[in-house]
Enzyme design. Structure first.
Site: not given
Ligand code: ASP
Length: 350
Positions: A254, A65, A21, A67
């Protein structure tokens, strides 16, 4: 005055923009959020001109991103740092918040004997929106990456996460909030620094590598690992299947409270077989605060007897990435078992 300036050596900071972000601005025509070219960072954050530092940037193309972060990209970050290590006093990695804790943990094990700051930061709101937290996080991270004492020694030569006015040890953080500006916390380790009116460093916590040792990078990772969360009612056949799975080398279990698990013969048997098979089973707790102590209750003692290793107060992000790096380094199961309970980079309380 002029003479002093002549001898001032400007600190050099490298920014590595991976995505997330923070690197977004609003397109004035379409209103959509788009990633911007980091070569133009100064235009979007004019405050950076006030630093008397040399700032250079490197941008992932395309930015991702977080993820989509992968071990190969951790290797890429480490290689960029290694290549530029002598040229810069500190490194700032701009990264999405979602998996920042994993990246910070992995880097802390991949960069052995690190003697310069590697500071990860990001933001909850894009840098191009009015109320962004990105500018403050970025400015703090750059200042911390450049910070040095009177002997020009870096103040925080560790892999850290700088977020919401705190500097945390990277392998201790967890993303705890999806909407607040304080997105991270470090439950079992106090911040290494707090950025208020002044920056207050906690010298008692900050680790300094032996200056005589060169930095060593570990760029091979082995992702033959899995994390399993226990819960009342967890199915025996599913657990048995995972523990028997041939490709798996490390299992992060865990558990409950101080490291307890159901006293079920099928579970202990699955652990015993996995251990005999050369797999490493690491016990970490589902609790946010506190550590695993398997000697405390009978349920924990049984795990110990079955061959489980204590992960003490490591986070799941840390335990998983530590296993990947240790197996990637080619250690035997016995060696990995031994290293998992040892503090290698400040990741656990011994
Ligand atoms: N989905 C974004 C990421 O982790 C959220 C962020 O940047 O905070 O890349």
């Amino acid at each position: 005055m002029a003479e002093n300036r002549l001898f001032t050596i400007r600190r050099r900071v490298m920014l590595i923009y991976t995505g997330g972000t923070i690197g977004m601005i609003r397109n004035p025509e379409t209103g959509a959020l788009e990633t911007f070219n980091f070569a133009h960072l100064q235009k979007h954050v004019p405050e950076l001109n006030e630093f008397d530092y040399v700032i250079r940037s490197y941008q992932f193309d395309p930015p991702i991103d977080s993820s989509d972060m992968q071990p190969e990209l951790w290797t890429r970050i480490v290689e960029i740092i290694r290549y530029n290590y002598d040229e810069f006093d500190g490194f700032v990695i701009l990264h999405g918040t979602d998996t920042m804790a994993y990246t910070a943990s992995a880097l802390s094990f991949m960069l052995e004997n690190l003697s310069k700051p590697v500071i990860l930061t990001g933001s909850q709101l894009p840098i191009g929106v009015l109320r962004t937290d990105g500018k403050e996080n970025l400015i703090n991270a750059i200042e911390l990456a450049a910070a040095c004492d009177e002997n020009m020694r870096p103040r925080v030569p560790e892999v850290c996460v700088c977020f919401g006015q705190k500097l945390y040890r990277g392998n201790r953080v967890t993303k705890c909030n999806a909407e607040n500006f304080n997105a991270f916390t470090s439950y079992n380790c106090a911040p290494l620094a707090v950025t208020g009116i002044n920056i207050n460093f906690d010298e008692t916590l900050i680790r300094h590598a032996d200056a005589a040792l060169p930095m060593v990078t570990h760029t091979q990772l082995d992702n033959s690992v899995i994390a399993i969360t226990l819960f009342p009612g967890v199915r025996a056949d599913v657990i048995e299947h995972v523990f028997r799975f041939p490709g798996i080398k490390g299992i992060v279990l865990r558990t409950f409270g101080s490291g307890n698990a159901p006293q079920k013969e099928w579970l202990l048997n699955a652990i015993r077989c996995a251990t005999q098979d050369g797999k490493v089973v690491v016990n970490i707790t589902q609790c946010q605060h506190g550590a695993v102590e398997m000697g405390l209750y009978a349920t924990g003692q049984q795990l110990l007897a079955a061959g489980v290793v204590s992960g003490k107060d490591m986070t799941v992000e840390c335990a998983v990435t530590k296993l990947m790096v240790l197996f990637g380094r080619g250690f035997s199961a016995e060696e990995v078992r031994e290293q998992m309970s040892k503090c290698l980079a400040g990741e656990l309380t011994e």
